[in-house]
Design a protein around this motif. Structure first.
Motif, PDB file in Angstrom:
ATOM      1  N   GLY A  10       0.812  -1.208   0.000  1.00 53.38           N
ATOM      2  CA  GLY A  10       0.000   0.000   0.000  1.00 53.38           C
ATOM      3  C   GLY A  10       0.846   1.258   0.000  1.00 53.38           C
ATOM      4  N   PRO A  11       0.235   2.414  -0.277  1.00 54.77           N
ATOM      5  CA  PRO A  11       0.988   3.668  -0.371  1.00 54.77           C
ATOM      6  C   PRO A  11       1.530   4.107   0.976  1.00 54.77           C
ATOM      7  N   LEU A  12       2.656   4.787   0.934  1.00 57.61           N
ATOM      8  CA  LEU A  12       3.259   5.368   2.133  1.00 57.61           C
ATOM      9  C   LEU A  12       3.081   6.878   2.080  1.00 57.61           C
ATOM     10  N   GLY A  13       2.246   7.395   2.980  1.00 51.17           N
ATOM     11  CA  GLY A  13       2.090   8.836   3.090  1.00 51.17           C
ATOM     12  C   GLY A  13       1.030   9.424   2.190  1.00 51.17           C
ATOM     13  N   HIS A  14       0.764  10.734   2.419  1.00 50.72           N
ATOM     14  CA  HIS A  14      -0.108  11.555   1.585  1.00 50.72           C
ATOM     15  C   HIS A  14      -1.544  11.056   1.572  1.00 50.72           C
ATOM     16  N   ALA A  15      -1.963  10.440   2.683  1.00 45.99           N
ATOM     17  CA  ALA A  15      -3.355  10.048   2.842  1.00 45.99           C
ATOM     18  C   ALA A  15      -4.067  11.126   3.653  1.00 45.99           C
ATOM     19  N   ARG A  16      -5.222  11.550   3.183  1.00 45.19           N
ATOM     20  CA  ARG A  16      -5.915  12.660   3.840  1.00 45.19           C
ATOM     21  C   ARG A  16      -6.556  12.238   5.159  1.00 45.19           C
ATOM     22  N   ASN A  17      -7.186  11.075   5.149  1.00 44.23           N
ATOM     23  CA  ASN A  17      -7.977  10.686   6.308  1.00 44.23           C
ATOM     24  C   ASN A  17      -7.476   9.419   6.995  1.00 44.23           C
ATOM     25  N   GLU A  18      -6.586   8.682   6.354  1.00 48.78           N
ATOM     26  CA  GLU A  18      -6.112   7.419   6.925  1.00 48.78           C
ATOM     27  C   GLU A  18      -4.727   7.628   7.519  1.00 48.78           C
ATOM     28  N   THR A  19      -4.692   7.931   8.821  1.00 45.40           N
ATOM     29  CA  THR A  19      -3.420   8.229   9.478  1.00 45.40           C
ATOM     30  C   THR A  19      -2.450   7.066   9.372  1.00 45.40           C
ATOM     31  N   TRP A  20      -2.963   5.841   9.409  1.00 47.78           N
ATOM     32  CA  TRP A  20      -2.076   4.678   9.419  1.00 47.78           C
ATOM     33  C   TRP A  20      -1.227   4.592   8.153  1.00 47.78           C
ATOM     34  N   LEU A  21      -1.724   5.137   7.026  1.00 45.18           N
ATOM     35  CA  LEU A  21      -0.946   5.121   5.788  1.00 45.18           C
ATOM     36  C   LEU A  21       0.221   6.098   5.833  1.00 45.18           C
ATOM     37  N   ASN A  22       0.162   7.074   6.727  1.00 44.83           N
ATOM     38  CA  ASN A  22       1.220   8.079   6.837  1.00 44.83           C
ATOM     39  C   ASN A  22       2.288   7.706   7.859  1.00 44.83           C
ATOM     40  N   GLU A  23       1.973   6.792   8.762  1.00 45.29           N
ATOM     41  CA  GLU A  23       2.915   6.413   9.814  1.00 45.29           C
ATOM     42  C   GLU A  23       3.764   5.230   9.360  1.00 45.29           C
ATOM     43  N   PHE A  24       5.059   5.337   9.558  1.00 41.42           N
ATOM     44  CA  PHE A  24       5.956   4.304   9.049  1.00 41.42           C
ATOM     45  C   PHE A  24       7.037   3.961  10.065  1.00 41.42           C
ATOM     46  N   ARG A  25       7.639   2.826   9.853  1.00 40.17           N
ATOM     47  CA  ARG A  25       8.902   2.444  10.475  1.00 40.17           C
ATOM     48  C   ARG A  25       9.873   2.077   9.360  1.00 40.17           C
ATOM     49  N   SER A  26      11.131   1.942   9.733  1.00 38.30           N
ATOM     50  CA  SER A  26      12.144   1.564   8.751  1.00 38.30           C
ATOM     51  C   SER A  26      13.178   0.660   9.396  1.00 38.30           C
ATOM     52  N   ILE A  27      13.615  -0.337   8.637  1.00 40.21           N
ATOM     53  CA  ILE A  27      14.842  -1.049   8.989  1.00 40.21           C
ATOM     54  C   ILE A  27      15.945  -0.362   8.202  1.00 40.21           C
ATOM     55  N   TYR A  28      16.877   0.253   8.907  1.00 37.78           N
ATOM     56  CA  TYR A  28      17.861   1.081   8.227  1.00 37.78           C
ATOM     57  C   TYR A  28      19.273   0.737   8.683  1.00 37.78           C
ATOM     58  N   THR A  29      20.214   1.062   7.820  1.00 36.68           N
ATOM     59  CA  THR A  29      21.631   0.958   8.155  1.00 36.68           C
ATOM     60  C   THR A  29      22.277   2.310   7.895  1.00 36.68           C
ATOM     61  N   THR A  30      23.429   2.501   8.471  1.00 36.73           N
ATOM     62  CA  THR A  30      24.130   3.777   8.335  1.00 36.73           C
ATOM     63  C   THR A  30      25.262   3.632   7.333  1.00 36.73           C
ATOM     64  N   GLY A  31      25.137   4.338   6.213  1.00 36.01           N
ATOM     65  CA  GLY A  31      26.185   4.308   5.206  1.00 36.01           C
ATOM     66  C   GLY A  31      26.438   2.914   4.685  1.00 36.01           C
ATOM     67  N   TYR A  32      27.691   2.474   4.787  1.00 37.23           N
ATOM     68  CA  TYR A  32      28.087   1.186   4.230  1.00 37.23           C
ATOM     69  C   TYR A  32      28.228   0.115   5.307  1.00 37.23           C
ATOM     70  N   ASP A  33      27.604   0.362   6.452  1.00 35.46           N
ATOM     71  CA  ASP A  33      27.615  -0.629   7.528  1.00 35.46           C
ATOM     72  C   ASP A  33      26.500  -1.635   7.243  1.00 35.46           C
TER      73      ASP A  33
END
Length: 703
Positions: A10-33
Motif C-alpha cells: 500500500g501507499p506510504l504517506g499523503h493520505a488525507r484521512n487514513e493516518t495509518w498510511l502516513n505512519e511508518f517504520r524503517s529497517i535502516y543501516t548507516t552508510g556502508y555498515d
C-alpha cells in the motif's frame, strides 16, 4: 519517486484521512555498515508524493508524536544507499538508508512471528535480497492485487514483474472496491474487541453437533480411538477439513465438541485475529463457540479485517523465513564480496555458474545479488550430498549444500535447513576404476537464484536434479580432469545465487560446458559446430542468457523421416523463431519450435505496451521427410556481419538441391556467411539460438 510499504504494497504517506498510511517504520543501516541494521521508531511521511521525506526517531521505542520528543532528534532515512554527496544529506558513509513499511504492518509481522521475536538482521538481509522495482519489494506476488503483474522472468517466464499500482491511491474517494479495501487500517478492529469482551460473559457447556455421515467404514479404525484423541485430531484440522471428516466418519460425527475445539479455531482458521491470543490466554473462562461464530460473521463485514487477512497471508512466507533463518546461520568460510571488502581478494581462477543480476546497486530491479560469499574445502572423497531448499512466495530455491565424505565427515555450505534436505548420491566413473568421483554440479539457474542441483561424477554423467528444473536454464559446472576439492558459493539473505568450482588446468571452451541451456544441456555426442557460432561475442558478455535448442531430428535422426516442413517467423524483417512440423505426432505433438513463433505480440509487445502490436509473418518451406529429403547444409550470418549476431539470417539446402533463405528478403550479399555441411550422409538434426532478456532471437545454427 512514490514509495510503497514493502510488507503490504500500500501507499506510504499523503493520505488525507487514513493516518495509518502516513505512519511508518524503517529497517535502516548507516552508510556502508551493511550488516548492522536498526529498527526506527514510528515516523510520519512528509514532503510531496513524488519527493517524500522519511524522518523518524532513531530508536524503536519512540514515536514522532510522543510528548517531549524533539523533532531535531529525528533522522532522515533514504530509500537506497548513496555513493555521492547529496544536497542537505549526510556524507555517504554515514547517511542512513533503509526499507519502509507502515507501523501497523510491523505490528502484524510481530504478531505473526510470535512467540519468536523478529530478527532484524535476518529480515534486513531478506529485504536486500529482493528486487526493488516500482518503489517497493518484488517478492514474486502482486500484494493481493495491488500491483499489476506480467511475465517478467526473461529466461523461463515463471517469475513476475510488477506493473503500476492499481488505480490512484492518493484519491481517497476512488470508488475502486479493491482500493477502498486496501486503504483500511488493519489494526482498527473495535468490533472484534467488543465480541471478545462479550464472550467472557457468556455461559457455555459442552456442545454437540449433528452431522449425518452418509458412508462410513471406520468402525474398526477411528471408532476404537479414545474420544479425547479424536477431538485432538479435529483441533489440528482447518474447519473445512473438520466438516469433511465428520461427513465421512460416524466416529467423528458423533463427537460432542468441547470449548477446547472451538478455541483451536483461532490457531487454524482465524490465527490473524491475534487479539484473541493476546486478550484470552488459554485457560481464560470464555464461550469459545460464541466467539468463533460472531468473529466469523464480523470477518466478512469488516473491511479492516479483510485487509488484515490479505496482509497476514502476504507475510506468512516472510515470517516463516525470518524464524527459520534465525536458527540456520550461514555456513562456510567467508570470502570477499562488494559488501565484505575487508576480506582479502581471491586470486584463484574459478569456473562459475553465473547467475542473473542487476549490477546497479541503486536500482536493483530484477535478478539477484550476492550479499555473502562462502568457501568450503573438501579434502576427502565425497560419497553423497544433501541439498537444502527454501521457499519464498511459492518459488523454491536451493539454500545450502551438505557434503558427506567417505570418513563420515559432514561439510556444510550455506543455509542448512534439515527438514527440507534431499539426498543425492555421488556416482562412479569408469575412468576411475569404479571409485566414486565428485567432479562438480549440474544446476538450474532461475532469474533470482539457483533452483536445482545435481552432482556430477563426470561432465557426461550426473545424478538426478533435486529441486525445480522444468523450463529453467541448466548449466554444467564440472571438471574433466580432477575431483573437486574446493567449492565457492554466493548467497543472498536466504538462497544460493552463484556456485563456483576451481578451473581445470586445461579449461574447456565448448559451448556445452560454458553456457546455460534450455530445455537441457545438449547430449555430449551432438556436434554443436561452436566455431561457426556467430553470437559468441554477445553470449560471452551475457553468459546468463540461455542457449535454446530445437532438436527436431531425434536421437540418431530417427524423426527425420517424419519431418514435413520448416518455418521461420519474423517481425519487420527480423528473424524471431523457427518451427518444424511432423506428419505424425511425436510425444503427442506435431509442431515444435524455438523462439517467438506467432507469440511475439502476446509475450513481448505486452511488456512494452498492451496497445503495441506488430505484424508477425511466417514463411514455410515444405520438406519431404517421409520420401528421404534431408537438410544437408546451412549457411548463416548476421545481416551486418556483426559478431553479436543480433540480426541473423540463414539458408538451408536439402539433398535434393532445394534451398531457401530465412528471412526471405535476405541474400548472399548480406554479410559473409559461415557454411556448415556435415560429412558423408549425415544430416542437420536441429538448431539452437540465444535469447536475450529483450526476447530477441540471436544467431541460429544446427547441432
Amino acid at each position: 519517486m512514490s514509495l510503497s510499504c514493502v510488507l503490504c504494497g500500500g501507499p506510504l504517506g499523503h493520505a488525507r484521512n487514513e493516518t495509518w498510511l502516513n505512519e511508518f517504520r524503517s529497517i535502516y543501516t548507516t552508510g556502508y555498515d551493511w550488516h548492522n541494521p536498526c529498527l526506527s521508531g514510528v515516523g510520519l511521511v512528509e514532503g510531496s508524493e513524488y519527493h517524500p521525506q522519511f524522518n523518524a526517531p532513531p530508536w524503536f521505542e519512540d514515536r514522532y508524536d510522543d510528548q517531549g520528543f524533539a523533532t531535531e532528534n529525528a533522522i532522515r532515512i533514504l530509500p537506497s544507499p548513496v555513493f555521492e554527496p547529496i544536497p542537505g544529506g549526510a556524507p555517504p558513509d554515514v547517511q542512513p538508508w533503509g526499507f519502509f513499511f507502515h507501523a501497523a504492518c510491523w505490528e502484524l509481522l510481530r504478531a505473526e512471528t510470535h512467540p519468536q521475536k523478529v530478527d532484524i538482521r535476518v529480515l534486513n538481509d531478506i529485504l536486500r535480497s529482493c528486487p526493488r522495482p516500482e518503489g517497493t519489494i518484488n517478492w514474486g506476488h502482486t500484494y493481493g492485487g495491488i500491483y499489476a503483474s506480467q511475465n517478467g522472468n526473461w529466461m523461463n517466464g515463471t517469475g513476475i514483474r510488477l506493473g503500476h499500482r492499481l488505480g490512484y491511491y492518493r484519491y481517497p474517494d476512488n470508488p475502486n472496491p479493491e482500493i477502498v479495501l486496501h486503504r483500511q487500517d488493519p489494526l482498527n478492529v473495535t468490533p472484534i474487541r467488543d465480541i471478545i469482551e462479550q464472550s467472557k460473559a457468556q455461559n457455555f457447556e459442552r456442545l454437540s453437533i449433528s452431522i449425518r455421515a452418509p458412508f462410513s467404514t471406520d468402525t474398526r479404525n477411528f471408532a476404537i480411538l479414545p474420544l479425547e484423541l479424536r477431538e485432538l485430531i479435529l483441533c489440528f484440522l482447518p474447519s473445512p477439513d473438520v466438516r469433511s471428516l465428520m461427513l465421512a466418519s460416524r466416529a467423528f460425527a458423533s463427537i460432542q465438541l468441547s470449548q477446547t475445539f472451538w478455541a483451536s479455531r483461532f490457531d487454524n482458521d482465524y490465527d490473524y485475529i491475534f487479539e484473541v491470543r493476546k486478550d484470552l490466554p488459554r485457560g481464560t473462562p470464555c464461550n469459545w463457540k460464541f466467539l468463533f461464530e460472531n468473529i466469523k460473521g464480523a470477518v466478512h463485514n469488516l473491511p479492516a479485517i479483510r485487509n488484515r487477512k490479505r496482509i497476514w497471508e502476504l507475510l506468512r512466507s516472510l515470517t516463516d523465513a525470518v524464524v527459520t533463518l534465525s536458527q540456520s546461520p550461514l555456513k562456510g568460510l567467508p570470502a570477499r564480496t562488494f559488501f565484505d571488502p575487508e576480506i582479502a581478494r581471491d586470486s584463484k581462477e574459478w569456473n562459475k555458474a553465473v547467475k542473473s543480476r542487476d549490477s546497479n546497486l541503486t536500482r536493483f530491479s530484477y535478478g539477484s545479488v550476492a550479499l555473502y560469499s562462502r568457501t568450503v574445502f573438501v579434502n576427502q572423497k565425497v560419497v553423497g550430498v544433501y541439498v537444502s531448499f527454501f521457499e519464498m512466495a511459492g518459488t523454491t530455491f536451493v539454500s545450502g549444500i551438505r557434503f558427506i565424505c567417505s570418513d563420515g565427515q559432514h561439510i556444510e555450505l550455506g543455509y542448512i535447513i534439515g527438514k527440507t534436505e534431499v539426498y543425492l548420491s555421488v556416482g562412479t566413473c569408469a575412468l576411475d576404476d569404479g571409485i566414486s568421483t565428485f567432479r562438480g554440479f549440474k544446476v538450474t539457474i532461475g532469474e533470482r537464484g539457483i533452483q536445482a542441483i545435481a552432482v556430477a561424477s563426470h561432465p557426461n554423467a550426473s545424478s538426478p536434479l533435486a529441486g525445480a528444473h522444468e523450463g529453467i536454464p541448466k548449466r554444467l559446472l564440472a571438471s574433466y580432469f580432477q575431483d573437486i576439492r574446493e567449492v565457492r558459493a554466493g548467497f543472498d539473505g536466504f538462497k544460493l545465487v552463484s556456485l563456483d568450482i576451481p578451473s581445470d588446468t586445461e579449461p574447456q571452451s565448448s559451448l556445452r560446458e560454458t553456457f546455460c541451456w534450455l530445455p537441457d544441456i545438449p547430449h555430449h555426442c551432438w556436434n554443436l559446430h561452436g566455431d561457426c557460432f556467430v553470437g559468441c561475442a554477445s553470449i560471452k558478455r551475457h553468459p546468463e542468457w540461455p542457449l535454446t535448442y530445437l532438436h527436431f531430428g531425434g536421437h540418431g535422426g530417427r524423426h527425420l523421416g517424419n519431418l514435413v516442413s520448416l518455418s521461420a517467423w519474423e517481425v519487420s524483417g527480423t528473424l524471431m523463431g523457427i518451427e518444424v512440423q511432423y506428419g505424425h505426432p511425436i510425444d503427442g505433438a506435431t509442431i515444435r519450435d524455438v523462439g517467438y513463433c506467432g507469440t511475439y505480440n502476446e509475450r513481448k509487445s505486452a511488456l512494452i505496451s498492451r496497445k503495441t502490436k506488430v505484424k508477425e509473418e511466417k514463411t514455410t518451406f515444405e520438406i519431404d521427410g517421409p520420401g528421404g529429403e534431408r537438410i544437408v547444409a546451412v549457411e548463416l550470418c548476421d545481416v551486418k556481419s556483426r559478431e553479436q549476431g543480433t540480426e541473423p539470417w540463414f539458408r538451408i539446402t536439402t539433398n535434393r538441391d532445394r534451398a531457401v533463405y530465412f528471412p526471405e528478403s535476405m541474400s548472399p550479399q548480406h554479410g559473409h556467411p559461415k557454411v556448415i555441411k556435415p560429412e558423408g550422409s549425415k544430416a542437420i538434426t536441429g538448431f539452437y539460438s540465444v535469447e536475450s532478456h529483450f526476447y530477441s532471437i540471436l544467431p541460429l545454427k544446427p547441432p
